[in-house]
Write a protein that holds these residues in place. Sequence first.
Motif, PDB file in Angstrom:
ATOM      1  N   VAL A 298       9.863  38.220 -30.963  1.00 27.81           N
ATOM      2  CA  VAL A 298      10.174  38.888 -29.700  1.00 27.81           C
ATOM      3  C   VAL A 298      11.682  38.983 -29.518  1.00 27.81           C
ATOM      4  N   GLY A 299      12.410  37.888 -29.803  1.00 30.89           N
ATOM      5  CA  GLY A 299      13.865  37.910 -29.673  1.00 30.89           C
ATOM      6  C   GLY A 299      14.496  38.964 -30.557  1.00 30.89           C
ATOM      7  N   PHE A 300      13.997  39.090 -31.777  1.00 33.17           N
ATOM      8  CA  PHE A 300      14.540  40.097 -32.691  1.00 33.17           C
ATOM      9  C   PHE A 300      14.396  41.502 -32.112  1.00 33.17           C
ATOM     10  N   PHE A 301      13.208  41.821 -31.610  1.00 31.52           N
ATOM     11  CA  PHE A 301      12.971  43.190 -31.141  1.00 31.52           C
ATOM     12  C   PHE A 301      13.556  43.438 -29.746  1.00 31.52           C
ATOM     13  N   VAL A 302      13.745  42.387 -28.964  1.00 27.47           N
ATOM     14  CA  VAL A 302      14.453  42.563 -27.690  1.00 27.47           C
ATOM     15  C   VAL A 302      15.897  42.971 -27.977  1.00 27.47           C
ATOM     16  N   VAL A 303      16.527  42.326 -28.961  1.00 21.40           N
ATOM     17  CA  VAL A 303      17.899  42.679 -29.345  1.00 21.40           C
ATOM     18  C   VAL A 303      17.948  44.109 -29.862  1.00 21.40           C
ATOM     19  N   GLU A 304      16.999  44.466 -30.722  1.00 22.74           N
ATOM     20  CA  GLU A 304      17.003  45.823 -31.269  1.00 22.74           C
ATOM     21  C   GLU A 304      16.782  46.859 -30.172  1.00 22.74           C
ATOM     22  N   ASP A 305      15.907  46.537 -29.224  1.00 24.51           N
ATOM     23  CA  ASP A 305      15.688  47.458 -28.119  1.00 24.51           C
ATOM     24  C   ASP A 305      16.949  47.589 -27.270  1.00 24.51           C
ATOM     25  N   HIS A 306      17.668  46.490 -27.069  1.00 23.85           N
ATOM     26  CA  HIS A 306      18.921  46.536 -26.319  1.00 23.85           C
ATOM     27  C   HIS A 306      19.953  47.388 -27.056  1.00 23.85           C
ATOM     28  N   ILE A 307      20.055  47.185 -28.358  1.00 27.94           N
ATOM     29  CA  ILE A 307      20.991  47.992 -29.159  1.00 27.94           C
ATOM     30  C   ILE A 307      20.586  49.457 -29.133  1.00 27.94           C
ATOM     31  N   LEU A 308      19.293  49.713 -29.183  1.00 30.66           N
ATOM     32  CA  LEU A 308      18.805  51.102 -29.170  1.00 30.66           C
ATOM     33  C   LEU A 308      19.233  51.826 -27.903  1.00 30.66           C
ATOM     34  N   THR A 310      21.719  50.895 -25.731  1.00 28.56           N
ATOM     35  CA  THR A 310      23.115  50.772 -25.317  1.00 28.56           C
ATOM     36  C   THR A 310      24.087  51.352 -26.325  1.00 28.56           C
ATOM     37  N   THR A 311      23.599  51.822 -27.431  1.00 24.34           N
ATOM     38  CA  THR A 311      24.442  52.509 -28.417  1.00 24.34           C
ATOM     39  C   THR A 311      23.833  53.867 -28.698  1.00 24.34           C
ATOM     40  N   GLN A 312      24.656  54.730 -29.199  1.00 26.76           N
ATOM     41  CA  GLN A 312      24.194  56.084 -29.495  1.00 26.76           C
ATOM     42  C   GLN A 312      24.101  56.268 -30.994  1.00 26.76           C
ATOM     43  N   GLY A 313      22.908  56.025 -31.504  1.00 21.01           N
ATOM     44  CA  GLY A 313      22.656  56.323 -32.904  1.00 21.01           C
ATOM     45  C   GLY A 313      22.826  55.168 -33.861  1.00 21.01           C
ATOM     46  N   LEU A 314      23.313  53.988 -33.393  1.00 23.36           N
ATOM     47  CA  LEU A 314      23.407  52.871 -34.328  1.00 23.36           C
ATOM     48  C   LEU A 314      22.031  52.547 -34.894  1.00 23.36           C
ATOM     49  N   VAL A 315      21.046  52.471 -34.016  1.00 24.71           N
ATOM     50  CA  VAL A 315      19.647  52.426 -34.439  1.00 24.71           C
ATOM     51  C   VAL A 315      18.906  53.499 -33.655  1.00 24.71           C
ATOM     52  N   ASN A 316      17.921  54.101 -34.276  1.00 29.49           N
ATOM     53  CA  ASN A 316      17.133  55.120 -33.591  1.00 29.49           C
ATOM     54  C   ASN A 316      15.686  54.665 -33.471  1.00 29.49           C
ATOM     55  N   ARG A 317      14.921  55.444 -32.755  1.00 26.78           N
ATOM     56  CA  ARG A 317      13.529  55.076 -32.496  1.00 26.78           C
ATOM     57  C   ARG A 317      12.735  54.972 -33.796  1.00 26.78           C
ATOM     58  N   ALA A 318      13.015  55.872 -34.747  1.00 20.85           N
ATOM     59  CA  ALA A 318      12.274  55.846 -36.010  1.00 20.85           C
ATOM     60  C   ALA A 318      12.550  54.548 -36.771  1.00 20.85           C
ATOM     61  N   TYR A 319      13.818  54.111 -36.753  1.00 23.11           N
ATOM     62  CA  TYR A 319      14.176  52.870 -37.446  1.00 23.11           C
ATOM     63  C   TYR A 319      13.487  51.671 -36.797  1.00 23.11           C
ATOM     64  N   VAL A 320      13.503  51.612 -35.477  1.00 17.48           N
ATOM     65  CA  VAL A 320      12.872  50.497 -34.767  1.00 17.48           C
ATOM     66  C   VAL A 320      11.362  50.499 -35.005  1.00 17.48           C
TER      67      VAL A 320
END
Length: 775
Positions: A298-308, A310-320
């Motif tokens: 859960v912690g891993f994906f909460v961070v990824e969701d936050h990065i998704l 709060t950043t533009q394109g660092l990670v995208n929905r397809a990557y997550v």
Amino acid sequence: MDKLEGRIRNHDREIEKMCNHHFQGFVDSITELLKVRGEAQKLKCQVTETNQKLQNDGKELLTSMDELRQCRLQQRNIATTTDKLTHCLPVLEMYSKLQEQMRAKRYYPALRTLEQLEESCLPQAGSYRFCTIMAENIPRLRTHIRDVSMSDLKDFLESIRKHSDKIGETAMKQAQVQIARDNAVTSQQRSASGRRIRKEMCLGTKVDRNGSNPFSEKDSGILDVEDEEENEIPGAQDLVDFSPVYRCLHIYTVLGARDTFENYYRKQRRKQARLVLQPHSNMHETLEGYRHYFNQIVGFFVVEDHILHTTQGLVNRAYVEELWELALSKTIAALRTHSSYCTDPDLILDLKNLIVLFADTLQGYGFPVNQLFDMLLEMRDQYGEILLKKWNQSFRQILDQDNYSPIPVASPEEYQRIACQFPFQDPELDKIPFPKKLPFSEFVPKVYSQLKEFIYACLKYSEDLHLSSTEIDDMIRKSTNLLLTRTLSHCLQYAIKKKNVGLAELVQIIINTTHLEQSCHYLEEFISNITNVPPDTINATKLYGTSTFKDARHAAEEEIYTNLNQKIDQFLQLADYDWTAAQGGAQASDYLSDLIAFLCSTFAVFTHLPGNAIEHATLPGKVAQTACMSACKHLSTSLLQLLLEADVRQVSMGALQQFNVDVKECERFARAGPVPGFQGDTLLLAFIDLRQLLDLFTQWDWSTYLADYGRPTCKYLRVNPHTALALLEKISRSMKDTSRKNNMFAQFRKNERDKQKLIDTVVKQLRNLIATNQA
């Protein structure tokens, strides 16, 4: 030539005439010129004099002009210097600012300053040495900023790896708070609508899984709680500083290496995901092992969701989503493997609740979790098997500890206590004053209570699985059917088949299973009440309790019949006939008298058996009647086999008379009616085969038997020719042996020879009869 020369002479005359014509003018001009020369001489002297005076007068002016020129030159130099300084000072100020930003580790502003210095300030400053040095340092500064920001990113990645467990724990706590809040709202709504919750439920209100999403994708994926919460639960941004990743992203974007940064970040996070998804080998031993595993995911994906968000394109929905698919498959595989080692139903139930919370938490962030709920449905079967094993031990313990005696009740309080455990109603028993006895033993209320506890355990697992009431009802009924038909049935069979079980215990088991069978419809109502599904719903699964208890009762009855037959066989092993006796006794054999006494005392026990309370007993005491009939048939068959044993080579008429006395004793027992309910001489029919056979030999009525054989009205209809032939041959051998011993008495030898001839004739006729029937 003459003409040419003449022409030349003509031209010369014309020239001479012209010169003569203008000569006077020329002389006048010369005269004027001479006059002008004199005047010019005077003018020259005046000019020279004037120039001398001018030179003398202009020396001071020239000196002033030189001074003015020098001043103008200095002025131009000053202006040029000022202009150059105007262009150089910003460069120096910018460089100083850059150094200050570098010292303060403000690398992104430093990179912007460096860009401004390179693109604007240095070109305007010109080609100075310090500018050249600065220009040469710019690539090194960029490299330094890039390396430092990458180092910060690595520290950030290490930080979120360490804090994943805490972040996940926080997110799941907040999800639990939200579920509790929704639970409270749902409870209030149900109370307002006046819906009644039955006392048997006692399990709490189900959470409404169709409510609004507790987490909004517009809040950057951070776990926030409402402002009115006094104890605010910290979010991911409170536990981890995300500025390094933002700063590094901006720096790499400015450096034109954003793709490199994105690839590096995603590659490292994939590595971390694989580490997070690798469970500990002993995770299945405790619930904390599972909790730590889920918290990290859960912690891993909460961070990824936050990065998704709060950043533009660092990670995208397809990557997550790709990472989530990987995590989902590995998590489900790990849970299937580790949960298979679990043998504690309480741990499985706690694990199920933890998985539901895990799924609800991630569902709040938009991750699909249907596969997790499908896996929970698979675990339901495993949970059911573990419950069956646990209840198998409980049932066996109850059956082993039971005294198989009716429950004594000394007071109304005791009676009420048992009535609360088991739905028992008997108006006739209620009329009897205390103290009194209930017909069943202790294991009836205990087994019934365990059945209800099993149903509660099944219901607990079905909560929060997004199942309808009908599905929950069907699941509980199927699990209960497995408990009845497999676990309880096997335990009852174990109790019935175990060694040293007495007839009294078997009788009590029959009584107990009868009352449990009658309570099955109460179990049906109990399940319907806790699931709110009417029992008459179409396609509703019916409980197989009735058939289970019927089978157990029938097994107990068969065991009674078997035990009785075994007892009869034990008595028959004591039989010690003298098959060569010359004359029989007047009284029944001792072993048979003991056997009859045992049967009489045994059948007295069967007066406790129920008669008309259940379907299979249409007449009072039918079990006792069947047991009695079975015992008499077995006794009759065993006596006949005893008579026809191959080891018994010869049978004298005296032995046959003694055998006849024993059979008459059996008939006397049957005629006495050891068990009420038989019509007429029905029980005597069990010995009809023996009786007709013995009558045939004692009355020596072979002519009637051979003449009437095969007719429905035959007097010896139950006598088989093979049986008659075998016994007759044994009697024949006995007579032959007796004749050899008595050869000294001639008068007896003739009678014996006549009888032997008669026997031989009957034997021949019997063989012909058998051959005819076989043909």
